[in-house]
Design a protein around this motif. Structure first.
Motif, PDB file in Angstrom:
ATOM      1  N   GLU A  15       0.823  -1.213   0.000  1.00 31.70           N
ATOM      2  CA  GLU A  15       0.000   0.000   0.000  1.00 31.70           C
ATOM      3  C   GLU A  15       0.856   1.262   0.000  1.00 31.70           C
ATOM      4  N   ALA A  16       1.910   1.277   0.828  1.00 33.72           N
ATOM      5  CA  ALA A  16       2.768   2.466   0.910  1.00 33.72           C
ATOM      6  C   ALA A  16       3.496   2.702  -0.410  1.00 33.72           C
ATOM      7  N   LEU A  17       4.039   1.645  -0.991  1.00 36.54           N
ATOM      8  CA  LEU A  17       4.775   1.815  -2.247  1.00 36.54           C
ATOM      9  C   LEU A  17       3.865   2.232  -3.393  1.00 36.54           C
ATOM     10  N   THR A  18       2.702   1.615  -3.499  1.00 40.42           N
ATOM     11  CA  THR A  18       1.822   1.977  -4.613  1.00 40.42           C
ATOM     12  C   THR A  18       1.221   3.363  -4.434  1.00 40.42           C
ATOM     13  N   ALA A  52       3.981   7.143   4.525  1.00 48.63           N
ATOM     14  CA  ALA A  52       2.926   6.212   4.108  1.00 48.63           C
ATOM     15  C   ALA A  52       3.092   4.873   4.820  1.00 48.63           C
ATOM     16  N   LEU A  53       4.320   4.425   4.975  1.00 49.64           N
ATOM     17  CA  LEU A  53       4.583   3.154   5.662  1.00 49.64           C
ATOM     18  C   LEU A  53       4.187   3.248   7.130  1.00 49.64           C
ATOM     19  N   GLU A  54       4.468   4.376   7.737  1.00 45.92           N
ATOM     20  CA  GLU A  54       4.042   4.607   9.123  1.00 45.92           C
ATOM     21  C   GLU A  54       2.529   4.447   9.245  1.00 45.92           C
ATOM     22  N   ARG A  55       1.822   5.064   8.335  1.00 49.49           N
ATOM     23  CA  ARG A  55       0.364   5.051   8.363  1.00 49.49           C
ATOM     24  C   ARG A  55      -0.184   3.656   8.057  1.00 49.49           C
ATOM     25  N   THR A  56       0.324   3.014   7.013  1.00 48.45           N
ATOM     26  CA  THR A  56      -0.227   1.715   6.604  1.00 48.45           C
ATOM     27  C   THR A  56       0.125   0.598   7.581  1.00 48.45           C
TER      28      THR A  56
END
Length: 86
Positions: A15-18, A52-56
């Motif tokens: 999710e973070a990467l996309t 984004a990685l923190e959030r996901t």
């Protein structure tokens, strides 16, 4: 580490990467090569990926730990540590 935790890590990474690189095919990335080299992330993109990685993943990632997220394997190791401690 449970299968559920591993699935959570993979989902968060995908999710973070996309979110940052929509055309990224996470399944085709080399887990040991840097994301910068494979996806052409600049420093702003990388900071956006970290956020984004923190959030996901639902974890806090201090800015000073960003170097640990340079590769997919590094991200996985870091997230495992955070989730186990959490």
């Amino acid at each position: 580490m449970t299968e559920e935790t591993e699935a959570r890590i993979e989902r968060a990474l995908r999710e973070a990467l996309t979110e940052i690189v929509p055309e990224a095919d996470v399944g085709r990335l080399d887990a040991e090569r840097t994301l910068h080299a494979q996806l052409g992330l600049d420093s702003v993109d990388f900071l956006r990926f970290q956020a984004a990685l923190e959030r996901t993943a639902g974890v806090s990632i201090p800015g000073a730990h960003g170097y640990r997220l340079a590769t997919l394997d590094g991200c996985r190791r870091y997230l495992r540590e955070k989730l186990l401690a959490g």
